[in-house]
Design an enzyme around this catalytic site. Sequence first.
Site, mmCIF file in Angstrom:
data_model
loop_
_atom_site.group_PDB
_atom_site.id
_atom_site.type_symbol
_atom_site.label_atom_id
_atom_site.label_comp_id
_atom_site.label_asym_id
_atom_site.label_seq_id
_atom_site.Cartn_x
_atom_site.Cartn_y
_atom_site.Cartn_z
ATOM 1 N N LYS A 13 -8.200 -4.708 44.052
ATOM 2 C CA LYS A 13 -9.412 -4.235 43.351
ATOM 3 C C LYS A 13 -8.991 -3.496 42.090
ATOM 4 O O LYS A 13 -7.852 -3.020 41.968
ATOM 5 C CB LYS A 13 -10.253 -3.312 44.242
ATOM 6 C CG LYS A 13 -9.570 -2.015 44.737
ATOM 7 C CD LYS A 13 -9.594 -0.863 43.780
ATOM 8 C CE LYS A 13 -8.868 0.379 44.318
ATOM 9 N NZ LYS A 13 -8.508 1.358 43.282
ATOM 10 N N ASP A 137 -10.519 3.828 50.607
ATOM 11 C CA ASP A 137 -10.847 2.544 49.965
ATOM 12 C C ASP A 137 -11.049 1.399 50.968
ATOM 13 O O ASP A 137 -11.507 0.322 50.585
ATOM 14 C CB ASP A 137 -9.699 2.090 49.041
ATOM 15 C CG ASP A 137 -9.594 2.928 47.790
ATOM 16 O OD1 ASP A 137 -10.480 3.774 47.572
ATOM 17 O OD2 ASP A 137 -8.627 2.727 47.032
HETATM 18 O O1 C5P Z 1 -7.781 7.883 51.530
HETATM 19 P P1 C5P Z 1 -6.424 7.642 50.972
HETATM 20 O O2 C5P Z 1 -5.349 7.798 52.014
HETATM 21 O O3 C5P Z 1 -6.299 6.400 50.192
HETATM 22 O O4 C5P Z 1 -6.184 8.817 49.917
HETATM 23 C C1 C5P Z 1 -4.901 9.224 49.504
HETATM 24 C C2 C5P Z 1 -4.983 10.637 48.984
HETATM 25 O O5 C5P Z 1 -5.736 10.690 47.781
HETATM 26 C C3 C5P Z 1 -5.690 11.599 49.925
HETATM 27 O O6 C5P Z 1 -4.785 12.155 50.857
HETATM 28 C C4 C5P Z 1 -6.217 12.663 48.979
HETATM 29 O O7 C5P Z 1 -5.188 13.576 48.659
HETATM 30 C C5 C5P Z 1 -6.533 11.867 47.726
HETATM 31 N N1 C5P Z 1 -7.961 11.494 47.645
HETATM 32 C C6 C5P Z 1 -8.894 12.469 47.309
HETATM 33 N N2 C5P Z 1 -10.233 12.142 47.264
HETATM 34 C C7 C5P Z 1 -10.638 10.863 47.495
HETATM 35 C C8 C5P Z 1 -9.709 9.851 47.822
HETATM 36 C C9 C5P Z 1 -8.377 10.207 47.884
HETATM 37 O O8 C5P Z 1 -8.546 13.632 47.086
HETATM 38 N N3 C5P Z 1 -11.945 10.586 47.432
#
Ligand code: C5P
Length: 303
Positions: A13, A137
């Site tokens: 994406k 995501d």
């Molecule tokens: O959800 P995911 O593991 O992909 O996110 C990785 C990191 O990115 C999270 O641990 C967080 O620190 C940050 N993040 C965030 N806010 C979001 C998505 C991700 O702070 N909406």
Amino acid sequence: MTCSGLAARCPAKVNLELRVLGRRPDGYHELDTVFQAVDLWDELRVEPAGKLTLTCDHPGLSTDDDNLVLRAARSLARRTGREAYGALQLLKSIPVRAGLGGGSSNAAAALLLLDRFWSTNLDRSELSRLGAELGADVPFFLTGGTARGQGRGDRIEPLAFVGELPLLLGFPPHGTSTAEVFRRHASRLTPPGNGVSVPLLSGLKWPGENDFGVLANDLEAVVFEDWPELKRFRDALLEVGSRAALLSGSGSTVFGVFPGCESLRTAAGRLETRFPGWRILGTRAVEGAAEICSEGYHTSSDQ
Ligand code: C5P
């Protein structure tokens, strides 16, 4: 009937727009973003095996327990009370740590694939809930196409498909860390944005009068400060004819939206010369999502 093997494919994406609205009590950030699936796919296969294993053709990717594919498998097994089994093989085409959602897309594919392989038959909303626990995501990749993501980016609302926009993706020789980019962004205390733009929500069409110039990614400021060559690539995309150019997610991919395939090809040639070491790839927006793409069933002789 015995299921002998299955495969799923899962797209990358880009974020056509990404607004960071503020910090949440859970440590995440409140987002308003427009996801767009692109025509760049990984494949995940599963074959019968007594226990759960994962191999991957990308040497830089861990196949340990922290791999999102294995975490997705274990989470589905826990939720359905099944024992996790199957020899999983991940074939990577999506660059890693690139802001293209590869790991999240792989996790969505693992949920779909194993739900079928184990005949657990969860509905989409349950798979989506499991996906959201694995990564913000992941739910998008169960919907695909063009979609708005709110909350952590995991509250998905499908939007009208923007059409097969020609996109030129540029990957520098390094990746970025999503967690680190959000941390640095939070320390900036920038005023919150206002949410995604109205043209995106009402359904962009290309070519048309829609103003792609309004697109923005609030994470660009910190990423461009740390990696000035990403900003140079963004500026170069605009110079060689892209109608809009943007960081995808938290990077490190920078992409441009082109008016047509011919102008995209010309631009790619010029950028390859100017940015040695970068991988430059022409692709397009697609309507697809993570999906089962081949089923190898055989009928076992009844014993
Ligand atoms: O959800 P995911 O593991 O992909 O996110 C990785 C990191 O990115 C999270 O641990 C967080 O620190 C940050 N993040 C965030 N806010 C979001 C998505 C991700 O702070 N909406």
